[in-house]
Design an enzyme around this catalytic site. Sequence first.
Site, short mmCIF file in Angstrom:
data_model
loop_
_atom_site.label_atom_id
_atom_site.label_comp_id
_atom_site.label_asym_id
_atom_site.label_seq_id
_atom_site.Cartn_x
_atom_site.Cartn_y
_atom_site.Cartn_z
N ARG A 1 -0.49 -9.17 13.24
CA ARG A 1 -1.05 -8.19 12.30
C ARG A 1 -1.88 -8.88 11.22
O ARG A 1 -2.93 -8.38 10.82
CB ARG A 1 0.08 -7.36 11.66
CG ARG A 1 0.69 -6.38 12.64
CD ARG A 1 2.03 -5.87 12.17
NE ARG A 1 1.95 -5.08 10.96
CZ ARG A 1 3.01 -4.77 10.21
NH1 ARG A 1 4.21 -5.20 10.55
NH2 ARG A 1 2.87 -4.02 9.15
N ARG B 1 -9.88 0.54 8.46
CA ARG B 1 -9.34 -0.79 8.74
C ARG B 1 -10.32 -1.64 9.52
O ARG B 1 -9.97 -2.72 9.97
CB ARG B 1 -8.10 -0.61 9.61
CG ARG B 1 -6.83 -1.04 8.96
CD ARG B 1 -5.76 -0.70 9.94
NE ARG B 1 -4.57 -1.41 9.68
CZ ARG B 1 -3.52 -0.87 9.06
NH1 ARG B 1 -3.57 0.36 8.61
NH2 ARG B 1 -2.44 -1.56 8.91
N ARG C 1 11.96 -5.24 5.01
CA ARG C 1 11.68 -3.81 4.76
C ARG C 1 12.60 -2.93 5.60
O ARG C 1 12.89 -3.21 6.76
CB ARG C 1 10.22 -3.51 5.12
CG ARG C 1 9.93 -2.00 5.07
CD ARG C 1 8.48 -1.68 5.07
NE ARG C 1 7.77 -2.23 6.22
CZ ARG C 1 6.45 -2.18 6.35
NH1 ARG C 1 5.71 -1.65 5.40
NH2 ARG C 1 5.87 -2.68 7.42
N ARG D 1 11.20 -1.26 11.38
CA ARG D 1 10.02 -0.95 12.21
C ARG D 1 9.86 -1.98 13.33
O ARG D 1 10.06 -3.16 13.11
CB ARG D 1 8.75 -0.94 11.34
CG ARG D 1 8.52 0.38 10.66
CD ARG D 1 7.40 0.37 9.65
NE ARG D 1 6.17 -0.29 10.04
CZ ARG D 1 5.06 -0.27 9.30
NH1 ARG D 1 5.04 0.37 8.14
NH2 ARG D 1 3.98 -0.89 9.70
N LYS E 1 0.84 -1.22 0.00
CA LYS E 1 0.00 0.00 0.00
C LYS E 1 0.87 1.26 0.00
O LYS E 1 0.66 2.17 -0.78
CB LYS E 1 -0.93 0.02 1.23
CG LYS E 1 -1.87 -1.17 1.31
CD LYS E 1 -2.78 -1.08 2.50
CE LYS E 1 -2.08 -1.16 3.85
NZ LYS E 1 -1.38 -2.43 4.11
P1 AP5 Z 1 4.87 -1.52 1.81
O1 AP5 Z 1 4.53 -0.75 0.57
O2 AP5 Z 1 5.60 -0.82 2.90
O3 AP5 Z 1 3.58 -2.30 2.32
P2 AP5 Z 1 2.32 -1.79 3.13
O4 AP5 Z 1 1.12 -2.49 2.56
O5 AP5 Z 1 2.28 -0.29 3.15
O6 AP5 Z 1 2.69 -2.40 4.52
P3 AP5 Z 1 2.53 -1.82 6.00
O7 AP5 Z 1 3.20 -2.82 6.89
O8 AP5 Z 1 3.01 -0.40 6.07
O9 AP5 Z 1 1.02 -1.88 6.17
P4 AP5 Z 1 0.29 -1.91 7.48
O10 AP5 Z 1 -1.09 -1.70 6.97
O11 AP5 Z 1 0.48 -3.12 8.30
O12 AP5 Z 1 0.99 -0.76 8.34
P5 AP5 Z 1 0.60 0.74 8.65
O13 AP5 Z 1 1.84 1.53 8.62
O14 AP5 Z 1 -0.57 1.20 7.84
O15 AP5 Z 1 5.73 -2.79 1.33
C1 AP5 Z 1 6.29 -3.69 2.28
C2 AP5 Z 1 7.67 -4.16 1.76
O16 AP5 Z 1 7.50 -4.89 0.54
C3 AP5 Z 1 8.62 -2.99 1.44
O17 AP5 Z 1 9.92 -3.38 1.77
C4 AP5 Z 1 8.47 -2.82 -0.10
O18 AP5 Z 1 9.66 -2.31 -0.66
C5 AP5 Z 1 8.17 -4.24 -0.54
N1 AP5 Z 1 7.23 -4.27 -1.67
C6 AP5 Z 1 6.09 -3.54 -1.82
N2 AP5 Z 1 5.46 -3.85 -2.96
C7 AP5 Z 1 6.21 -4.83 -3.54
C8 AP5 Z 1 6.08 -5.58 -4.76
N3 AP5 Z 1 5.04 -5.39 -5.59
N4 AP5 Z 1 7.01 -6.51 -5.03
C9 AP5 Z 1 8.07 -6.70 -4.19
N5 AP5 Z 1 8.27 -6.02 -3.03
C10 AP5 Z 1 7.34 -5.11 -2.72
O19 AP5 Z 1 0.08 0.60 10.16
C11 AP5 Z 1 0.94 0.23 11.20
C12 AP5 Z 1 0.14 0.05 12.48
O20 AP5 Z 1 -0.50 1.29 12.84
C13 AP5 Z 1 -1.03 -0.97 12.38
O21 AP5 Z 1 -0.60 -2.29 12.60
C14 AP5 Z 1 -1.94 -0.44 13.50
O22 AP5 Z 1 -1.49 -0.84 14.76
C15 AP5 Z 1 -1.79 1.07 13.39
N6 AP5 Z 1 -2.81 1.64 12.49
C16 AP5 Z 1 -2.59 2.23 11.28
N7 AP5 Z 1 -3.76 2.59 10.72
C17 AP5 Z 1 -4.73 2.21 11.58
C18 AP5 Z 1 -6.16 2.28 11.54
N8 AP5 Z 1 -6.80 2.79 10.49
N9 AP5 Z 1 -6.84 1.78 12.59
C19 AP5 Z 1 -6.21 1.27 13.66
N10 AP5 Z 1 -4.87 1.15 13.77
C20 AP5 Z 1 -4.14 1.61 12.72
#
Ligand code: AP5
Length: 206
Positions: A162, A88, A122, A151, A13
């Site tokens: 997660r 979410r 990552r 992270r 994402k």
């Molecule tokens: P990346 O693009 O970073 O993936 P992502 O989907 O953004 O992963 P996140 O871990 O950031 O998502 P998340 O939803 O768990 O975390 P968030 O920060 O929102 O890609 C991952 C890796 O793969 C990278 O190294 C990239 O280079 C590689 N990659 C990407 N695409 C690729 C491809 N096509 N091919 C190969 N490699 C690839 O949230 C973190 C925490 O915050 C949550 O767990 C929760 O506790 C809290 N939080 C956030 N939002 C909320 C909410 N709305 N409600 C409640 N709690 C929340």
Amino acid sequence: MKVILLGAPGAGKGSQATKIAQHYAIPHISTGDAFRSNIAKGTEIGVYAKSFIDKGQLVPDDVVVRIVDARLKEADCAKGFLLDGFPRSIPQAEALDRLTDIDAVINIEVDFSVITARLTGRRTCRCGESYHISTYHKDTCAKCGQPLYIRDDDKEETIKNRLEVYRKTTEPLVKYYAEKGVLYNVDGNRSIDEVFVAVKEILDRK
Ligand code: AP5
């Protein structure tokens, strides 16, 4: 253009959001980045959110909705925005429905078998950029030069939690938005650039 990016942790994402926001000149709103920025600054919200994030749990809905509500009222969101990591849960989606309408929900589908490798490899920058050790071999950010870090929630045990939370609480949003007729599934098992081409094909029609 008002867009939501859905997908499991590690689906890509954030990687797609950077490209989409730049290409369509809309603000990228990542609730995860907002929490990480608050954690780094040691704010009250940051300290509170960290206790959930480090366990792989969701931050309670009311806190997240307040942050998004305030952000959507800022002037740069008037012409559109990209939500990454929000909503979410069904209550968050219902709260969003009360705030605004949405043009498209892009659901990035990735096999769960590749997710752990993506997340454990990552490397993240405080500016929001992220890289993968398989394709990026420096320890500073190409965009801003700051040091990269791992992270706290990218540990294998936390990743497991997660993914469980995703299955139980977030995945039902796929059906929720499909029923509203705004859901578009994209195969996220391809390269970042190939996924972006598929996303653009959808958004260019909007
Ligand atoms: P990346 O693009 O970073 O993936 P992502 O989907 O953004 O992963 P996140 O871990 O950031 O998502 P998340 O939803 O768990 O975390 P968030 O920060 O929102 O890609 C991952 C890796 O793969 C990278 O190294 C990239 O280079 C590689 N990659 C990407 N695409 C690729 C491809 N096509 N091919 C190969 N490699 C690839 O949230 C973190 C925490 O915050 C949550 O767990 C929760 O506790 C809290 N939080 C956030 N939002 C909320 C909410 N709305 N409600 C409640 N709690 C929340």
